[in-house]
Scaffold this motif. Structure first.
Motif, PDB file in Angstrom:
ATOM      1  N   GLY A  34       0.822  -1.218   0.000  1.00 38.23           N
ATOM      2  CA  GLY A  34       0.000   0.000   0.000  1.00 38.23           C
ATOM      3  C   GLY A  34       0.848   1.256   0.000  1.00 38.23           C
ATOM      4  N   THR A  35       1.958   1.235   0.750  1.00 39.02           N
ATOM      5  CA  THR A  35       2.853   2.397   0.777  1.00 39.02           C
ATOM      6  C   THR A  35       3.450   2.654  -0.595  1.00 39.02           C
ATOM      7  OG1 THR A  35       3.387   1.905   3.075  1.00 39.02           O
ATOM      8  CG2 THR A  35       4.846   3.418   1.914  1.00 39.02           C
ATOM      9  N   LEU A  36       3.842   1.587  -1.309  1.00 39.06           N
ATOM     10  CA  LEU A  36       4.401   1.745  -2.652  1.00 39.06           C
ATOM     11  C   LEU A  36       3.375   2.361  -3.602  1.00 39.06           C
ATOM     12  CD1 LEU A  36       6.451  -1.538  -3.193  1.00 39.06           C
ATOM     13  CD2 LEU A  36       7.325   0.787  -3.013  1.00 39.06           C
ATOM     14  N   VAL A  37       2.133   1.915  -3.502  1.00 37.43           N
ATOM     15  CA  VAL A  37       1.078   2.497  -4.340  1.00 37.43           C
ATOM     16  C   VAL A  37       0.896   3.976  -3.996  1.00 37.43           C
ATOM     17  CG1 VAL A  37      -1.372   2.408  -4.949  1.00 37.43           C
ATOM     18  CG2 VAL A  37      -0.076   0.284  -4.640  1.00 37.43           C
ATOM     19  N   GLY A  38       0.947   4.302  -2.690  1.00 39.27           N
ATOM     20  CA  GLY A  38       0.844   5.702  -2.280  1.00 39.27           C
ATOM     21  C   GLY A  38       1.995   6.536  -2.814  1.00 39.27           C
ATOM     22  N   PHE A  39       3.209   5.974  -2.779  1.00 37.38           N
ATOM     23  CA  PHE A  39       4.357   6.664  -3.353  1.00 37.38           C
ATOM     24  C   PHE A  39       4.136   6.953  -4.838  1.00 37.38           C
ATOM     25  CE2 PHE A  39       7.795   4.984  -0.204  1.00 37.38           C
ATOM     26  CZ  PHE A  39       7.307   5.874   0.744  1.00 37.38           C
ATOM     27  N   GLY A  40       3.684   5.914  -5.563  1.00 37.44           N
ATOM     28  CA  GLY A  40       3.507   6.073  -7.000  1.00 37.44           C
ATOM     29  C   GLY A  40       2.444   7.098  -7.353  1.00 37.44           C
ATOM     30  N   LEU A  41       1.293   7.040  -6.647  1.00 35.84           N
ATOM     31  CA  LEU A  41       0.217   7.988  -6.942  1.00 35.84           C
ATOM     32  C   LEU A  41       0.630   9.413  -6.605  1.00 35.84           C
ATOM     33  CD1 LEU A  41      -2.690   8.570  -7.782  1.00 35.84           C
ATOM     34  CD2 LEU A  41      -3.406   8.087  -5.428  1.00 35.84           C
ATOM     35  N   SER A  42       1.278   9.603  -5.456  1.00 39.86           N
ATOM     36  CA  SER A  42       1.696  10.953  -5.077  1.00 39.86           C
ATOM     37  C   SER A  42       2.741  11.492  -6.042  1.00 39.86           C
ATOM     38  CB  SER A  42       2.245  10.942  -3.645  1.00 39.86           C
ATOM     39  OG  SER A  42       3.326  10.045  -3.526  1.00 39.86           O
ATOM     40  N   ALA A  43       3.667  10.646  -6.493  1.00 40.98           N
ATOM     41  CA  ALA A  43       4.665  11.104  -7.462  1.00 40.98           C
ATOM     42  C   ALA A  43       3.997  11.508  -8.774  1.00 40.98           C
ATOM     43  CB  ALA A  43       5.691  10.002  -7.706  1.00 40.98           C
ATOM     44  N   ARG A  44       3.004  10.739  -9.190  1.00 38.12           N
ATOM     45  CA  ARG A  44       2.298  11.061 -10.436  1.00 38.12           C
ATOM     46  C   ARG A  44       1.550  12.380 -10.301  1.00 38.12           C
ATOM     47  NH1 ARG A  44       0.516   8.288 -14.910  1.00 38.12           N
ATOM     48  NH2 ARG A  44      -1.452   8.999 -15.835  1.00 38.12           N
ATOM     49  N   ARG A  45       0.851  12.570  -9.173  1.00 35.31           N
ATOM     50  CA  ARG A  45       0.084  13.798  -8.979  1.00 35.31           C
ATOM     51  C   ARG A  45       0.999  15.011  -8.819  1.00 35.31           C
ATOM     52  NH1 ARG A  45      -4.384  14.312 -10.812  1.00 35.31           N
ATOM     53  NH2 ARG A  45      -4.847  15.932  -9.269  1.00 35.31           N
ATOM     54  N   LEU A  46       2.074  14.847  -8.078  1.00 32.67           N
ATOM     55  CA  LEU A  46       3.004  15.960  -7.894  1.00 32.67           C
ATOM     56  C   LEU A  46       3.703  16.308  -9.197  1.00 32.67           C
ATOM     57  CD1 LEU A  46       4.528  14.909  -4.463  1.00 32.67           C
ATOM     58  CD2 LEU A  46       3.088  16.906  -4.887  1.00 32.67           C
ATOM     59  N   GLY A  47       3.945  15.300 -10.050  1.00 33.50           N
ATOM     60  CA  GLY A  47       4.545  15.567 -11.347  1.00 33.50           C
ATOM     61  C   GLY A  47       3.649  16.400 -12.240  1.00 33.50           C
ATOM     62  N   LYS A  48       2.340  16.375 -11.981  1.00 35.77           N
ATOM     63  CA  LYS A  48       1.394  17.185 -12.748  1.00 35.77           C
ATOM     64  C   LYS A  48       1.087  18.511 -12.070  1.00 35.77           C
ATOM     65  CE  LYS A  48      -0.887  13.240 -14.944  1.00 35.77           C
ATOM     66  NZ  LYS A  48      -2.176  12.526 -15.181  1.00 35.77           N
ATOM     67  N   GLY A  49       1.866  18.853 -11.029  1.00 33.15           N
ATOM     68  CA  GLY A  49       1.721  20.154 -10.388  1.00 33.15           C
ATOM     69  C   GLY A  49       0.775  20.197  -9.212  1.00 33.15           C
ATOM     70  N   ALA A  50       0.429  19.052  -8.625  1.00 33.11           N
ATOM     71  CA  ALA A  50      -0.481  19.038  -7.479  1.00 33.11           C
ATOM     72  C   ALA A  50       0.191  19.665  -6.255  1.00 33.11           C
ATOM     73  CB  ALA A  50      -0.918  17.608  -7.168  1.00 33.11           C
ATOM     74  N   ASP A  51      -0.633  20.207  -5.364  1.00 34.54           N
ATOM     75  CA  ASP A  51      -0.138  20.828  -4.139  1.00 34.54           C
ATOM     76  C   ASP A  51       0.272  19.734  -3.141  1.00 34.54           C
ATOM     77  OD1 ASP A  51       0.375  22.257  -1.875  1.00 34.54           O
ATOM     78  OD2 ASP A  51      -1.507  23.389  -1.867  1.00 34.54           O
ATOM     79  N   PRO A  52       1.516  19.743  -2.632  1.00 33.64           N
ATOM     80  CA  PRO A  52       1.948  18.712  -1.674  1.00 33.64           C
ATOM     81  C   PRO A  52       1.089  18.664  -0.418  1.00 33.64           C
ATOM     82  CG  PRO A  52       3.809  20.070  -2.370  1.00 33.64           C
ATOM     83  CD  PRO A  52       2.603  20.665  -2.961  1.00 33.64           C
ATOM     84  N   TYR A  53       0.596  19.837   0.029  1.00 32.38           N
ATOM     85  CA  TYR A  53      -0.253  19.858   1.222  1.00 32.38           C
ATOM     86  C   TYR A  53      -1.561  19.110   0.978  1.00 32.38           C
ATOM     87  CZ  TYR A  53       2.822  23.294   3.427  1.00 32.38           C
ATOM     88  OH  TYR A  53       3.893  23.921   3.994  1.00 32.38           O
ATOM     89  N   ARG A  54      -2.109  19.228  -0.229  1.00 26.88           N
ATOM     90  CA  ARG A  54      -3.350  18.515  -0.553  1.00 26.88           C
ATOM     91  C   ARG A  54      -3.114  17.003  -0.616  1.00 26.88           C
ATOM     92  NH1 ARG A  54      -7.650  21.572  -2.259  1.00 26.88           N
ATOM     93  NH2 ARG A  54      -7.216  23.788  -2.578  1.00 26.88           N
ATOM     94  N   ILE A  55      -1.949  16.614  -1.134  1.00 30.16           N
ATOM     95  CA  ILE A  55      -1.613  15.196  -1.163  1.00 30.16           C
ATOM     96  C   ILE A  55      -1.538  14.650   0.266  1.00 30.16           C
ATOM     97  CG2 ILE A  55       0.170  13.526  -1.770  1.00 30.16           C
ATOM     98  CD1 ILE A  55      -1.287  14.543  -4.183  1.00 30.16           C
ATOM     99  N   ALA A  56      -0.874  15.413   1.159  1.00 31.19           N
ATOM    100  CA  ALA A  56      -0.761  14.986   2.556  1.00 31.19           C
ATOM    101  C   ALA A  56      -2.134  14.936   3.224  1.00 31.19           C
ATOM    102  CB  ALA A  56       0.167  15.927   3.316  1.00 31.19           C
ATOM    103  N   ALA A  57      -2.994  15.933   2.931  1.00 29.97           N
ATOM    104  CA  ALA A  57      -4.333  15.942   3.522  1.00 29.97           C
ATOM    105  C   ALA A  57      -5.162  14.757   3.030  1.00 29.97           C
ATOM    106  CB  ALA A  57      -5.040  17.256   3.170  1.00 29.97           C
ATOM    107  N   LEU A  58      -5.015  14.401   1.742  1.00 29.71           N
ATOM    108  CA  LEU A  58      -5.715  13.224   1.214  1.00 29.71           C
ATOM    109  C   LEU A  58      -5.262  11.970   1.950  1.00 29.71           C
ATOM    110  CD1 LEU A  58      -7.558  11.868  -0.872  1.00 29.71           C
ATOM    111  CD2 LEU A  58      -5.602  11.792  -2.441  1.00 29.71           C
ATOM    112  N   GLY A  59      -3.961  11.892   2.246  1.00 33.61           N
ATOM    113  CA  GLY A  59      -3.464  10.755   3.020  1.00 33.61           C
ATOM    114  C   GLY A  59      -4.112  10.683   4.394  1.00 33.61           C
ATOM    115  N   GLY A  60      -4.308  11.831   5.041  1.00 32.83           N
ATOM    116  CA  GLY A  60      -4.959  11.854   6.344  1.00 32.83           C
ATOM    117  C   GLY A  60      -6.402  11.375   6.270  1.00 32.83           C
ATOM    118  N   LEU A  61      -7.127  11.793   5.234  1.00 29.56           N
ATOM    119  CA  LEU A  61      -8.526  11.382   5.091  1.00 29.56           C
ATOM    120  C   LEU A  61      -8.645   9.888   4.814  1.00 29.56           C
ATOM    121  CD1 LEU A  61      -9.941  14.372   2.983  1.00 29.56           C
ATOM    122  CD2 LEU A  61     -10.341  13.879   5.404  1.00 29.56           C
ATOM    123  N   VAL A  62      -7.789   9.381   3.919  1.00 26.41           N
ATOM    124  CA  VAL A  62      -7.819   7.941   3.641  1.00 26.41           C
ATOM    125  C   VAL A  62      -7.428   7.160   4.895  1.00 26.41           C
ATOM    126  CG1 VAL A  62      -6.835   6.089   2.240  1.00 26.41           C
ATOM    127  CG2 VAL A  62      -7.339   8.299   1.195  1.00 26.41           C
TER     128      VAL A  62
END
Length: 377
Positions: A307-335
């Motif tokens: 699960g951590t590897l999948v989280g790494f991959g998804l966050s890297a993909r989203r951040l590569g498209k310019g996503a806000d790191p704080y939003r990625i972290a907040a999504l992790g908290g909600l999940v």
């Protein structure tokens, strides 16, 4: 035929650079073969993490009958050295050595500490499992605590110096990808060791557990020696005792003045604490409440790492498209809220599969949170 050969070779080259994971992390200074060999120290770290936080955590509580508060204290002992990683890194940056090595002495010392802790551990477990006299029980508990402490000290020392060595070797433009690759190898080590331990301990016995611990100690020693061999070039001028060295307080002040946010560090600490508190209870919970075997509970660590590897991959993909790191972290908290809810409700629903889903989602949400917050930091 000779005219087709170059085109097939070019096609394979394009495919390998596009589809091989982290192929772009390699460079002239740090080829992929050398990077793969260096990453073995992270595999050894993954073995220690699974053994301490997973297998031994459950075995000591369920099979050996050690009080859970005592096991929680022992599992927490390695974390005593986590705040000291800043100091370890600083010391290795400015290490004095006539041999010209900065990182090698720390990696080697950390390896010896891990080996020593795992060497003590079987004898401590023997006393815990067979000792009836109060003196034997006390000696077993002291030995187990010392073993956990030594493994934790070695784990943090080895990982800190190893990551520093990787950033020393890698050119500046590839350092983020190199560090990401090393953390993926950490997850790979956790998955592989969890599945291996689960298979070896499917038919649990105290002697089999001791053999697994001894095998893990030897495996870690071999992996770290291979990882360390001819990685750091000797440079006596860099480690000369005559060279002026800054104080730790000056380095910390420079970090703050350069924009280092204390609030971000506090957020990283609190979030990490929230996601890692399950380390103490997840496997004993599965054993005592859902009646899972040692092999089945150890396999939970593999689900967590996947699960951590999948989280790494998804966050890297989203951040590569310019996503806000704080939003990625907040999504992790909600999940994470949903993941822990799955674990909680697996008991009244008597659903081991819901429990396994929760374990995997804890790793996934933790991966999102860690990438988002650490990138910000």
């Amino acid at each position: 035929m000779s005219a087709r050969a170059p085109s097939l070779l070019q096609l394979w080259t394009r495919l390998s650079s596009r589809y091989l994971p982290f192929a772009d992390a390699a460079s002239t200074e740090l080829p992929l073969s050398r990077l793969m060999r260096l990453s073995l120290f992270q595999v050894s770290i993954g073995i220690s993490v699974v053994l301490l936080n997973g297998t031994l955590n459950r075995v000591m509580i369920v099979e050996l009958g050690v009080p859970s508060w005592l096991v929680a204290t022992m599992v927490a002992l390695p974390l005593v050295f986590a705040p000291l990683r800043v100091l370890i890194g600083f010391k290795s940056d400015h290490h004095r050595s006539v041999l010209g090595w900065r990182r090698v002495p720390y990696i080697w010392m950390g390896t010896l500490l891990q080996f020593g802790g795992l060497a003590i551990m079987p004898f401590a477990l023997l006393l815990l499992s067979s000792g009836d006299a109060p003196g034997q029980v006390i000696a077993g508990r002291i030995g187990a605590a010392l073993a956990f402490l030594l493994v934790g000290a070695g784990l943090h020392t080895t990982q800190t110096a190893g990551l520093s060595l990787a950033t020393d070797i890698a050119p500046e433009h590839s350092r983020p990808r190199v560090v990401a690759f090393l953390y993926v190898m950490l997850m790979f080590g956790m998955m592989a060791s969890a599945l291996t331990f689960g298979g070896l301990l499917a038919e649990f016995s105290e002697m089999r557990l001791i053999q697994v611990i001894q095998g893990a100690a030897v495996t870690e020693m071999v992996l770290n020696v291979i990882a360390l061999w001819k990685q750091e070039a000797r440079d006596p001028s860099r480690t000369s005792a005559a060279r002026e060295r800054p104080r730790f307080g000056d380095s910390w002040r420079h970090f703050r003045e350069a924009g280092g946010s204390l609030r971000v560090l506090v957020a990283v600490g609190l979030g990490t604490a929230g996601f890692t508190m399950q380390d103490i209870l997840l496997e004993p919970y599965g054993a005592e409440i859902l009646h899972l075997t040692v092999g089945e509970t150890t396999a939970l660590t593999a689900l967590f790492a996947a699960g951590t590897l999948v989280g790494f991959g998804l966050s890297a993909r989203r951040l590569g498209k310019g996503a806000d790191p704080y939003r990625i972290a907040a999504l992790g908290g909600l999940v994470g809220l949903f993941a822990f809810s799955c674990v909680i409700f697996s008991a009244p629903l008597e659903s081991p599969n819901l429990f396994r889903l929760g374990a995997g989602l804890i790793g996934f949400s933790g991966g999102l949170f860690s990438v988002g917050m650490l990138l910000t930091a």
